[in-house]
Design a protein around this motif. Structure first.
Motif, PDB file in Angstrom:
ATOM      1  N   HIS A   1      19.017 -14.640 -31.715  1.00 59.16           N
ATOM      2  CA  HIS A   1      17.627 -14.247 -31.463  1.00 59.16           C
ATOM      3  C   HIS A   1      17.211 -14.650 -30.050  1.00 59.16           C
ATOM      4  N   LEU A   2      17.632 -15.870 -29.649  1.00 63.24           N
ATOM      5  CA  LEU A   2      17.308 -16.315 -28.292  1.00 63.24           C
ATOM      6  C   LEU A   2      17.976 -15.425 -27.255  1.00 63.24           C
ATOM      7  N   TRP A   3      19.239 -15.040 -27.549  1.00 60.92           N
ATOM      8  CA  TRP A   3      19.937 -14.158 -26.618  1.00 60.92           C
ATOM      9  C   TRP A   3      19.252 -12.803 -26.535  1.00 60.92           C
ATOM     10  N   THR A   4      18.809 -12.305 -27.689  1.00 68.06           N
ATOM     11  CA  THR A   4      18.114 -11.012 -27.698  1.00 68.06           C
ATOM     12  C   THR A   4      16.832 -11.086 -26.876  1.00 68.06           C
ATOM     13  N   ALA A   5      16.071 -12.188 -27.118  1.00 73.99           N
ATOM     14  CA  ALA A   5      14.838 -12.364 -26.345  1.00 73.99           C
ATOM     15  C   ALA A   5      15.153 -12.511 -24.863  1.00 73.99           C
ATOM     16  N   PHE A   6      16.256 -13.235 -24.580  1.00 73.65           N
ATOM     17  CA  PHE A   6      16.665 -13.414 -23.190  1.00 73.65           C
ATOM     18  C   PHE A   6      17.031 -12.079 -22.545  1.00 73.65           C
ATOM     19  N   GLU A   7      17.791 -11.256 -23.274  1.00 74.28           N
ATOM     20  CA  GLU A   7      18.190  -9.957 -22.727  1.00 74.28           C
ATOM     21  C   GLU A   7      16.967  -9.085 -22.454  1.00 74.28           C
ATOM     22  N   LYS A   8      15.980  -9.136 -23.371  1.00 70.17           N
ATOM     23  CA  LYS A   8      14.763  -8.355 -23.152  1.00 70.17           C
ATOM     24  C   LYS A   8      14.013  -8.865 -21.928  1.00 70.17           C
ATOM     25  N   THR A   9      13.924 -10.194 -21.836  1.00 69.99           N
ATOM     26  CA  THR A   9      13.241 -10.777 -20.674  1.00 69.99           C
ATOM     27  C   THR A   9      13.978 -10.439 -19.388  1.00 69.99           C
ATOM     28  N   LYS A  10      15.319 -10.529 -19.463  1.00 70.76           N
ATOM     29  CA  LYS A  10      16.129 -10.200 -18.303  1.00 70.76           C
ATOM     30  C   LYS A  10      15.931  -8.740 -17.900  1.00 70.76           C
ATOM     31  N   SER A  11      15.899  -7.869 -18.917  1.00 72.75           N
ATOM     32  CA  SER A  11      15.680  -6.446 -18.643  1.00 72.75           C
ATOM     33  C   SER A  11      14.318  -6.218 -18.008  1.00 72.75           C
ATOM     34  N   LEU A  12      13.310  -6.916 -18.547  1.00 76.51           N
ATOM     35  CA  LEU A  12      11.960  -6.790 -17.984  1.00 76.51           C
ATOM     36  C   LEU A  12      11.943  -7.285 -16.543  1.00 76.51           C
ATOM     37  N   LEU A  13      12.657  -8.401 -16.302  1.00 76.95           N
ATOM     38  CA  LEU A  13      12.718  -8.934 -14.951  1.00 76.95           C
ATOM     39  C   LEU A  13      13.383  -7.941 -14.010  1.00 76.95           C
ATOM     40  N   GLU A  14      14.485  -7.314 -14.462  1.00 78.63           N
ATOM     41  CA  GLU A  14      15.161  -6.313 -13.641  1.00 78.63           C
ATOM     42  C   GLU A  14      14.241  -5.135 -13.350  1.00 78.63           C
ATOM     43  N   ASP A  15      13.478  -4.733 -14.378  1.00 85.06           N
ATOM     44  CA  ASP A  15      12.528  -3.629 -14.173  1.00 85.06           C
ATOM     45  C   ASP A  15      11.447  -4.026 -13.175  1.00 85.06           C
ATOM     46  N   LEU A  16      10.992  -5.293 -13.277  1.00 85.84           N
ATOM     47  CA  LEU A  16       9.973  -5.758 -12.338  1.00 85.84           C
ATOM     48  C   LEU A  16      10.521  -5.812 -10.913  1.00 85.84           C
ATOM     49  N   LEU A  17      11.802  -6.199 -10.809  1.00 82.64           N
ATOM     50  CA  LEU A  17      12.418  -6.202  -9.483  1.00 82.64           C
ATOM     51  C   LEU A  17      12.505  -4.786  -8.918  1.00 82.64           C
ATOM     52  N   LYS A  18      12.846  -3.831  -9.771  1.00 78.54           N
ATOM     53  CA  LYS A  18      12.887  -2.444  -9.330  1.00 78.54           C
ATOM     54  C   LYS A  18      11.489  -1.992  -8.894  1.00 78.54           C
ATOM     55  N   THR A  19      10.495  -2.432  -9.689  1.00 77.30           N
ATOM     56  CA  THR A  19       9.113  -2.097  -9.319  1.00 77.30           C
ATOM     57  C   THR A  19       8.760  -2.702  -7.968  1.00 77.30           C
ATOM     58  N   GLU A  20       9.172  -3.969  -7.789  1.00 75.35           N
ATOM     59  CA  GLU A  20       8.922  -4.640  -6.507  1.00 75.35           C
ATOM     60  C   GLU A  20       9.603  -3.896  -5.370  1.00 75.35           C
ATOM     61  N   ASP A  21      10.863  -3.475  -5.580  1.00 72.53           N
ATOM     62  CA  ASP A  21      11.582  -2.719  -4.548  1.00 72.53           C
ATOM     63  C   ASP A  21      10.845  -1.428  -4.208  1.00 72.53           C
TER      64      ASP A  21
END
Length: 417
Positions: A304-324
């Motif tokens: 569950h922690l890994w799943t939450a981590f992957e979602k957070t990581k994905s959100l972070l990657e999306d935010l980085l793309k948004t920042e770019d």
């Protein structure tokens, strides 16, 4: 937040229900629930516009509508906004504090519906407001996710605005002109069918092991102790090949425990070494299963922690793309700003040259104007002289004519004599 956008209005079916709720329900003494409506978008994959608008609906005498970015406003998420229709027609000082929520309905499991709330004071300059990162596009398009079923999605909006009059509960139906489409609600049969389709796709595969084994060992109809022992051995031989994950199934665990209990009373069926193993396994099997389940629970928590981590990581990657994307836009604006500055400098230089030229032309104009005035005055002074000269010329002409007549007369008289 979204600014003014050029979008296409679509009408796939929507309903507006206008209500006035008690203020205590909103937990805001200055808000009343004025409207709740559902926007049904069919044939989502075939939308012509990337930024479709819903039809307008009335709340507190003003027209509102929803805006959706079908491919995301940042490239990675579905974006949803509430907006005032035709803000250019409003007074320049128009303002209305609003509390609203937008929800993307999960048509398979309503508990998984995504709902977000916010507040904003709408005005003519900020007439659209909402969520850029409402839901990841891959989650929205997941075939078994429940948000997009049979190429159709449902969006619900609740709008709270100030009401100067006391809020009194009113559950009467919406006025006829507020009902955009009576078929907005998802048909119950269609809903069940869509849910069954998605559930069937998401169901896990049937395990290769058969539960009949467990039923056989529990059967009370075995005729003799010998047959019972033989059946238990057959069941044990099958279950001993199962992985612990399958043995943790309650029916399998019960079958193994009962088989071990029977075999422990019939150790003559085994060699001495096997008999010792059977006896030891009977003693340790319950504890082994208990520890296995506890370990699975710990692992599940880790998963569950890994799943939450992957979602957070994905959100972070999306935010980085948004920042770019934002950075690229800012760099583009900086380049445009530099170009505009260069153009402004060129314009300013041209302005200075034109002003200098205008000054020179002005000087020449003043000189020409003075010359014209002087010449005009001279002409005015000469007019009298010209008139006098004309009169003198007329007199001289008359004098000349008289002289000619006199001389002609004398000549004629002399000839006659």
């Amino acid at each position: 937040m979204a600014g003014k956008r050029k979008s296409s209005e679509i009408d796939n079916g929507e309903r507006v229900t206008t209500l006035t709720s008690p203020k205590t329900e909103t937990k805001q003494s200055n808000y009343c629930l004025m409207s709740k409506f559902t926007w049904k978008i069919e044939h989502f994959s075939r939308l012509d516009a990337e930024k479709p608008y819903s039809r307008t609906y009335d709340v507190n005498e003003y027209k509102w509508r929803l805006l959706l970015y079908s491919k995301g406003n940042d490239g990675g998420h579905l974006s949803l906004y509430l907006g005032v229709a035709d803000p250019s027609t409003l007074p320049i000082d128009w303002r209305i504090p609003t509390k609203f929520s937008l929800a993307l309905v999960n048509q398979i499991d309503p508990k998984k519906t995504i709902k977000k709330e916010t507040k904003h004071t709408f005005n003519v300059h900020e007439s659209d407001w909402g969520f850029n990162l409402f839901v990841p596009l891959r989650e929205f398009h997941d075939k078994v996710g429940g948000f997009l079923v049979n190429d159709m999605c449902l969006i619900e909006a609740e709008v709270y605005v100030p009401d100067p009059s006391p809020c009194v509960a009113n559950t009467s139906p919406a006025p006829p002109d507020q009902v955009m489409d009576s078929s907005v609600g998802l048909d119950p049969v269609e809903s069940v069918y869509a849910r069954v389709q998605s559930v069937l796709k998401s169901l896990p595969k049937k395990p290769s092991s058969s539960l009949v084994v467990s039923d056989a060992i529990c059967s009370p109809e075995l005729p003799s102790s010998k047959d019972r022992a033989a059946s238990a051995k057959e069941i044990f031989d099958k279950l001993i090949s199962y992985p612990l994950d399958d043995l943790a199934d309650p029916k399998h665990e019960t079958a193994m425990s009962e088989a071990l209990s029977i075999l422990n009373n019939n150790l003559s069926l085994f060699s001495n070494g096997e008999a010792k193993e059977i006896t030891a396994l009977k003693a340790t099997f319950p504890q082994m299963m208990l520890e296995w389940r506890e370990s699975v629970k710990v692992k599940g928590g880790s998963d569950h922690l890994w799943t939450a981590f992957e979602k957070t990581k994905s959100l972070l990657e999306d935010l980085l793309k948004t920042e770019d994307g934002i950075r690229a836009k800012l760099e583009d604006l900086s380049k445009k700003e530099m170009d505009l500055k260069a153009q402004m400098e060129a314009i300013e230089c041209d302005r200075r040259h034109l002003r200098e030229e205008r000054g020179e032309v002005s000087k020449l104009t003043r000189k020409v104007c003075s010359l014209a005035e002087e010449q005009g005055r001279k002409i005015e002074g000469k007019e009298t002289e010209v008139e006098t000269a004309k009169k003198k010329m007329e007199d001289l002409k008359s004098q000349w004519d008289a002289t000619k007549r006199c001389l002609s007369l004398r000549k004629n008289v002399g000839s006659a004599q």
